[in-house]
Design a protein around this motif. Structure first.
Motif, mmCIF file in Angstrom:
data_model
loop_
_atom_site.group_PDB
_atom_site.id
_atom_site.type_symbol
_atom_site.label_atom_id
_atom_site.label_comp_id
_atom_site.label_asym_id
_atom_site.label_seq_id
_atom_site.Cartn_x
_atom_site.Cartn_y
_atom_site.Cartn_z
ATOM 1 N N ALA A 77 0.834 -1.207 0.000
ATOM 2 C CA ALA A 77 0.000 0.000 0.000
ATOM 3 C C ALA A 77 0.865 1.253 0.000
ATOM 4 O O ALA A 77 0.571 2.223 -0.693
ATOM 5 N N GLY A 78 1.948 1.249 0.768
ATOM 6 C CA GLY A 78 2.848 2.403 0.810
ATOM 7 C C GLY A 78 3.482 2.671 -0.537
ATOM 8 O O GLY A 78 3.614 3.823 -0.958
ATOM 9 N N GLY A 79 3.867 1.616 -1.243
ATOM 10 C CA GLY A 79 4.458 1.783 -2.569
ATOM 11 C C GLY A 79 3.478 2.372 -3.569
ATOM 12 O O GLY A 79 3.832 3.243 -4.364
ATOM 13 N N VAL A 80 2.243 1.934 -3.511
ATOM 14 C CA VAL A 80 1.221 2.472 -4.419
ATOM 15 C C VAL A 80 0.932 3.930 -4.085
ATOM 16 O O VAL A 80 0.797 4.770 -4.979
ATOM 17 N N LEU A 81 0.862 4.258 -2.794
ATOM 18 C CA LEU A 81 0.624 5.649 -2.403
ATOM 19 C C LEU A 81 1.759 6.544 -2.897
ATOM 20 O O LEU A 81 1.520 7.651 -3.388
ATOM 21 N N GLN A 82 2.992 6.072 -2.822
ATOM 22 C CA GLN A 82 4.124 6.855 -3.327
ATOM 23 C C GLN A 82 4.030 7.047 -4.838
ATOM 24 O O GLN A 82 4.349 8.119 -5.345
ATOM 25 N N LYS A 83 3.592 6.024 -5.576
ATOM 26 C CA LYS A 83 3.417 6.167 -7.026
ATOM 27 C C LYS A 83 2.348 7.209 -7.340
ATOM 28 O O LYS A 83 2.517 8.029 -8.249
ATOM 29 N N LEU A 84 1.245 7.175 -6.592
ATOM 30 C CA LEU A 84 0.193 8.175 -6.806
ATOM 31 C C LEU A 84 0.707 9.574 -6.512
ATOM 32 O O LEU A 84 0.395 10.531 -7.229
ATOM 33 N N ARG A 142 3.804 10.647 -6.768
ATOM 34 C CA ARG A 142 4.694 11.061 -7.865
ATOM 35 C C ARG A 142 3.888 11.465 -9.099
ATOM 36 O O ARG A 142 4.206 12.443 -9.774
ATOM 37 N N ARG A 143 2.830 10.725 -9.405
ATOM 38 C CA ARG A 143 1.979 11.076 -10.548
ATOM 39 C C ARG A 143 1.306 12.420 -10.326
ATOM 40 O O ARG A 143 1.155 13.215 -11.264
ATOM 41 N N LEU A 144 0.896 12.679 -9.102
ATOM 42 C CA LEU A 144 0.296 13.963 -8.758
ATOM 43 C C LEU A 144 1.295 15.091 -8.984
ATOM 44 O O LEU A 144 0.973 16.110 -9.600
ATOM 45 N N GLU A 145 2.525 14.908 -8.509
ATOM 46 C CA GLU A 145 3.558 15.928 -8.713
ATOM 47 C C GLU A 145 3.841 16.140 -10.199
ATOM 48 O O GLU A 145 3.985 17.280 -10.641
ATOM 49 N N ASP A 146 3.934 15.059 -10.960
ATOM 50 C CA ASP A 146 4.191 15.164 -12.399
ATOM 51 C C ASP A 146 3.056 15.912 -13.095
ATOM 52 O O ASP A 146 3.287 16.758 -13.963
ATOM 53 N N ALA A 147 1.818 15.605 -12.732
ATOM 54 C CA ALA A 147 0.658 16.264 -13.341
ATOM 55 C C ALA A 147 0.658 17.748 -13.016
ATOM 56 O O ALA A 147 0.379 18.584 -13.892
ATOM 57 N N ARG A 148 0.995 18.093 -11.784
ATOM 58 C CA ARG A 148 1.029 19.516 -11.404
ATOM 59 C C ARG A 148 2.158 20.242 -12.122
ATOM 60 O O ARG A 148 2.008 21.376 -12.536
ATOM 61 N N ALA A 149 3.293 19.564 -12.275
ATOM 62 C CA ALA A 149 4.442 20.186 -12.945
ATOM 63 C C ALA A 149 4.146 20.417 -14.427
ATOM 64 O O ALA A 149 4.515 21.465 -14.983
ATOM 65 N N SER A 150 3.472 19.472 -15.065
ATOM 66 C CA SER A 150 3.192 19.631 -16.496
ATOM 67 C C SER A 150 2.060 20.639 -16.741
ATOM 68 O O SER A 150 1.967 21.189 -17.827
ATOM 69 N N ALA A 151 1.224 20.875 -15.737
ATOM 70 C CA ALA A 151 0.127 21.844 -15.887
ATOM 71 C C ALA A 151 0.645 23.275 -15.797
ATOM 72 O O ALA A 151 -0.010 24.201 -16.266
ATOM 73 N N GLY A 152 1.806 23.438 -15.183
ATOM 74 C CA GLY A 152 2.374 24.781 -15.047
ATOM 75 C C GLY A 152 1.728 25.566 -13.921
ATOM 76 O O GLY A 152 0.878 25.050 -13.200
ATOM 77 N N PRO A 153 2.146 26.833 -13.799
ATOM 78 C CA PRO A 153 1.637 27.648 -12.686
ATOM 79 C C PRO A 153 0.185 28.016 -12.793
ATOM 80 O O PRO A 153 -0.473 28.046 -13.726
#
Length: 77
Positions: free
Chosen positions: A57-64, A66-77
Motif C-alpha cells: 500500500a505504501g508503494g502504491v501511495l508513493q506512485k500516486l 509522484r503522478r500527482l507531482e508530475d501532473a502539477r508540474a506539467s500543468a504549469g503555474p
C-alpha cells in the motif's frame, strides 16, 4: 510519505461482507493529501497479514504522489 502534506493510516480486519456474511480480511488503508488533492489506497488480501500489506500500500501511495507531482508540474503555474 515524502511530498505529501498529511498522511493517514488505518489497519484492521474487515469482518462483514456487503451481503452481511462474515469475513476475515486484513486490510491497510493509506490516505494522503497535497494541497486540495487527496489520494487513497486500500489493500486487502485473504492470504496476507497486515504486515505484508503495508509495503504494498505504501508503494502504491508513493506512485500516486509522484503522478500527482508530475501532473502539477506539467500543468504549469
Amino acid at each position: 510519505m515524502v511530498g505529501l502534506e498529511q498522511v493517514m493510516a488505518e489497519e484492521g480486519t474487515q469482518t462483514a461482507a456487503a451481503d452481511g456474511g462474515r469475513t476475515d480480511f486484513p486490510y491497510v488503508l493509506y490516505t494522503g493529501r497535497k494541497g486540495d488533492t487527496v489520494v487513497s489506497v486500500l489493500a486487502y488480501e485473504t492470504r496476507a497479514g497486515v504486515a505484508a500489506l503495508r509495503p504494498r500500500a505504501g508503494g502504491v501511495l508513493q506512485k500516486l504522489q509522484r503522478r500527482l507531482e508530475d501532473a502539477r508540474a506539467s500543468a504549469g503555474p
